[in-house]
Write an enzyme that holds these catalytic residues in place. Structure first.
Site, PDB file in Angstrom:
ATOM      1  N   GLY A 233       0.776  -1.237   0.000  1.00 11.48           N
ATOM      2  CA  GLY A 233       0.000   0.000   0.000  1.00 11.48           C
ATOM      3  C   GLY A 233       0.803   1.280   0.000  1.00 11.48           C
ATOM      4  O   GLY A 233       0.215   2.359   0.028  1.00 11.48           O
ATOM      5  N   GLU A 269       4.539  -6.439   2.277  1.00  8.44           N
ATOM      6  CA  GLU A 269       4.385  -7.048   0.945  1.00  8.44           C
ATOM      7  C   GLU A 269       4.025  -5.916  -0.007  1.00  8.44           C
ATOM      8  O   GLU A 269       2.860  -5.635  -0.237  1.00  8.44           O
ATOM      9  CB  GLU A 269       3.343  -8.176   0.950  1.00  8.44           C
ATOM     10  CG  GLU A 269       2.105  -7.847   1.740  1.00  8.44           C
ATOM     11  CD  GLU A 269       1.049  -8.932   1.740  1.00  8.44           C
ATOM     12  OE1 GLU A 269       1.379 -10.116   1.606  1.00  8.44           O
ATOM     13  OE2 GLU A 269      -0.129  -8.566   1.892  1.00  8.44           O
ATOM     14  N   GLY A 271       3.960  -3.745  -3.542  1.00  4.14           N
ATOM     15  CA  GLY A 271       3.882  -3.932  -4.980  1.00  4.14           C
ATOM     16  C   GLY A 271       4.294  -2.667  -5.713  1.00  4.14           C
ATOM     17  O   GLY A 271       5.434  -2.499  -6.151  1.00  4.14           O
ATOM     18  N   ARG A 272       3.334  -1.749  -5.828  1.00  6.20           N
ATOM     19  CA  ARG A 272       3.522  -0.529  -6.616  1.00  6.20           C
ATOM     20  C   ARG A 272       4.830   0.206  -6.311  1.00  6.20           C
ATOM     21  O   ARG A 272       5.561   0.596  -7.220  1.00  6.20           O
ATOM     22  CB  ARG A 272       2.348   0.428  -6.323  1.00  6.20           C
ATOM     23  CG  ARG A 272       2.302   1.662  -7.204  1.00  6.20           C
ATOM     24  CD  ARG A 272       1.129   2.560  -6.779  1.00  6.20           C
ATOM     25  NE  ARG A 272      -0.132   1.847  -6.748  1.00  6.20           N
ATOM     26  CZ  ARG A 272      -0.963   1.725  -7.789  1.00  6.20           C
ATOM     27  NH1 ARG A 272      -0.659   2.288  -8.930  1.00  6.20           N
ATOM     28  NH2 ARG A 272      -2.093   1.058  -7.667  1.00  6.20           N
ATOM     29  N   CYS A 347     -11.363   4.341 -29.871  1.00  2.47           N
ATOM     30  CA  CYS A 347     -12.531   5.145 -30.252  1.00  2.47           C
ATOM     31  C   CYS A 347     -13.406   5.386 -29.031  1.00  2.47           C
ATOM     32  O   CYS A 347     -14.592   5.045 -29.036  1.00  2.47           O
ATOM     33  CB  CYS A 347     -13.322   4.431 -31.324  1.00  2.47           C
ATOM     34  SG  CYS A 347     -12.290   3.846 -32.663  1.00  2.47           S
ATOM     35  N   TYR A 376       1.122  -2.027 -12.158  1.00  2.00           N
ATOM     36  CA  TYR A 376      -0.294  -1.848 -12.484  1.00  2.00           C
ATOM     37  C   TYR A 376      -0.424  -1.028 -13.766  1.00  2.00           C
ATOM     38  O   TYR A 376      -1.110   0.002 -13.793  1.00  2.00           O
ATOM     39  CB  TYR A 376      -1.050  -1.180 -11.334  1.00  2.00           C
ATOM     40  CG  TYR A 376      -0.919  -1.899 -10.012  1.00  2.00           C
ATOM     41  CD1 TYR A 376      -1.622  -3.082  -9.773  1.00  2.00           C
ATOM     42  CD2 TYR A 376      -0.081  -1.422  -9.009  1.00  2.00           C
ATOM     43  CE1 TYR A 376      -1.505  -3.743  -8.567  1.00  2.00           C
ATOM     44  CE2 TYR A 376       0.039  -2.079  -7.800  1.00  2.00           C
ATOM     45  CZ  TYR A 376      -0.668  -3.237  -7.586  1.00  2.00           C
ATOM     46  OH  TYR A 376      -0.549  -3.893  -6.383  1.00  2.00           O
TER      47      TYR A 376
HETATM   48  C1  LIG Z   1      -2.314  -5.681  -4.003  1.00  2.00           C
HETATM   49  C2  LIG Z   1      -1.903  -6.134  -2.665  1.00  2.00           C
HETATM   50  C3  LIG Z   1      -0.653  -5.750  -2.151  1.00  2.00           C
HETATM   51  C4  LIG Z   1       0.250  -4.776  -2.850  1.00  2.00           C
HETATM   52  O1  LIG Z   1      -0.333  -3.514  -2.807  1.00  2.00           O
HETATM   53  P1  LIG Z   1       0.511  -2.236  -3.324  1.00  2.00           P
HETATM   54  O2  LIG Z   1      -0.445  -1.100  -3.143  1.00  2.00           O
HETATM   55  O3  LIG Z   1       0.859  -2.493  -4.731  1.00  2.00           O
HETATM   56  O4  LIG Z   1       1.718  -2.133  -2.447  1.00  2.00           O
HETATM   57  C5  LIG Z   1      -0.282  -6.286  -0.930  1.00  2.00           C
HETATM   58  N1  LIG Z   1      -1.085  -7.132  -0.243  1.00  2.00           N
HETATM   59  C6  LIG Z   1      -2.306  -7.497  -0.708  1.00  2.00           C
HETATM   60  C7  LIG Z   1      -3.138  -8.419   0.089  1.00  2.00           C
HETATM   61  C8  LIG Z   1      -2.759  -7.000  -1.921  1.00  2.00           C
HETATM   62  O5  LIG Z   1      -3.971  -7.354  -2.356  1.00  2.00           O
END
Ligand SMILES: *Cc1c(COP(=O)(O)O)cnc(C)c1O
Length: 414
Positions: A233, A269, A271-272, A347, A376
């Site tokens: 997050g 954990e 991601g982004r 379009c 993403y």
């Molecule tokens: C998508 C997700 C993440 C990663 O979220 P980011 O905003 O990309 O850091 C981590 N844990 C869970 C459970 C998710 O669904």
């Protein structure tokens, strides 16, 4: 913010080689390597970094990240299979809603380190699966919790009714049920309440609220706890890239948090925040036109390849890479000064990547380079819409040698 020279050079080389306008993703793997090393170096010893694969599952990115992360977090059987095929030994955690019995069995079969359970009925299905297979499954309960001081971000997965996780009020009942089910080994709790967090102080306060909650369950209900997964997050500031999340300030606040739960391993954990910065989306301008007082720049590709700005509702930042010479016998469309709206080839009026952004000069044939396109982006896009050709995929390797580009027609040298 300008892209590194090697990224700009690779985009220009791609355009120079092509007789058609190009669109492409370019990944700076050396930048990803440095960024991931920096993230890891900032974390105190009690904290582990996992990468949430759904942000971008490109095998080259996972390969670059593997030496820096403790493991990978997957959210489907497909991601699990891909990660296991590429990394037979890495720790993998499996979360996400709607896991099927087959996916739970695959998780046990492939040695998943911990499964994040999303509901009471999933807990029962997993217990049955583990029992049938004669295995013991390590689990965290994913919990949805009302937090009084939940920070406001554009995407919340908890703190209010959502399909994610187990209601905090149900946790004591789950704990007593788990005592009767030795085929499940409860290791702790998982929270992932929001994404797009840009404020390090607010994120630390959220983690402190998680810690207070699990201390309460430890004291009142004997919650076993050796792992506390506080989710992902951490956000990327697309609107104002000069003011990113302050990782150093965040890390400086972590030891005080860890001290509240001695002996517990904390997991992030992310991601982004891990992969967004290493990716670029390039589009070559096809048409420059003025309609009803507004200038539109129509470029190769669009939101079916790079959905991030449409998904987040922002104007994505970009830089213009001038492309010379002009090989065509007809006039070159151009625009000088004043704002332009950048659109793709779809379009639909929703195919907008940047709206009314001032540029000094922009011509047909020039390249637009969008940074912060590594997470993403391609993988959340509706790629088949209108059957345009796929973008080229360029991976700029760690060592300064020739990059490899995978075009729609296969592997070509960049
Ligand atoms: C998508 C997700 C993440 C990663 O979220 P980011 O905003 O990309 O850091 C981590 N844990 C869970 C459970 C998710 O669904």
């Amino acid at each position: 913010m300008r892209a590194p020279g090697r990224v700009r050079a690779a985009a220009l080389a791609l355009a120079a080689r092509s007789s058609e306008p190009v669109s492409a993703y370019l990944y700076d793997l050396a930048a990803l390597d440095r960024h991931a090393a920096g993230l890891r170096a900032g974390l105190p010893p009690a904290f582990e970094l996992f990468y949430a694969v759904k942000a971008n599952p490109e095998p080259h990115l996972l390969q670059t990240l593997a030496p820096h992360v403790h493991g990978f977090e997957v959210a489907s059987g497909g991601e699990l299979a891909q990660v296991r095929a590429q990394f037979p030994q890495m720790p993998v955690i499996f979360g996400g809603p709607g896991k099927t019995d087959a996916e739970l069995a695959l998780a046990l079969e492939t040695g998943t380190e911990v499964i994040h359970v999303e509901s009471r009925s999933e807990l029962e299905r997993l217990a049955w699966t583990a029992r049938t297979r004669g295995q013991i499954a390590s689990v965290l309960l994913r919990v949805n919790l009302r937090v009084e001081t939940l920070p406001e971000t554009p995407l919340t997965m908890g703190g209010r009714p959502t399909p994610f996780g187990i209601d905090a009020a149900e946790v004591p009942a789950c704990l007593s049920w788990l005592e009767e089910h030795p085929e499940l080994r409860l290791r702790g709790i998982h929270f992932h309440l929001l994404s797009h967090q840009l404020d390090a102080g607010a994120h630390l306060r959220l983690l402190a609220a998680y810690a207070a909650q699990v201390r309460g369950w430890q004291a009142q209900h004997g919650l076993p706890l050796d792992l506390l997964n506080v989710g992902g997050g951490i956000g990327v500031n697309y609107r104002d890239p000069q003011r990113p999340f302050d990782w150093a300030a965040f890390c400086a606040g972590l030891p005080a948090l860890a001290a509240q739960l001695p002996g517990v391993r904390w997991r992030l954990e992310l991601g982004r925040y891990v992969t967004a910065g290493c990716g670029y989306y390039a589009m070559q301008v096809i048409d420059v036109k003025r309609t009803l007082g507004e200038t539109f720049v129509v470029a190769r590709g669009g939101t079916h390849q790079f959905r991030t700005p449409a998904a987040q509702g922002h104007s994505h930042p970009f830089e213009v890479l001038p492309v010379d010479p002009w090989p065509h016998p007809y006039a070159r469309g151009s625009h000088e000064g004043g704002p332009v709206t950048v659109v793709g080839q779809l379009c639909t009026p929703k195919d907008v990547l940047a709206r009314e952004v001032p540029v000094s000069r922009l011509r047909a044939g020039d390249l637009l380079l969008f940074p912060l396109a590594g997470a993403y982006a391609w993988n959340i896009s509706h790629q088949q819409f209108l059957s345009h050709p796929a973008p080229a995929m360029v991976f700029l390797p760690l060592e300064e040698r020739e990059s490899m580009a995978v075009g729609p027609g296969g592997l070509v040298q960049a």
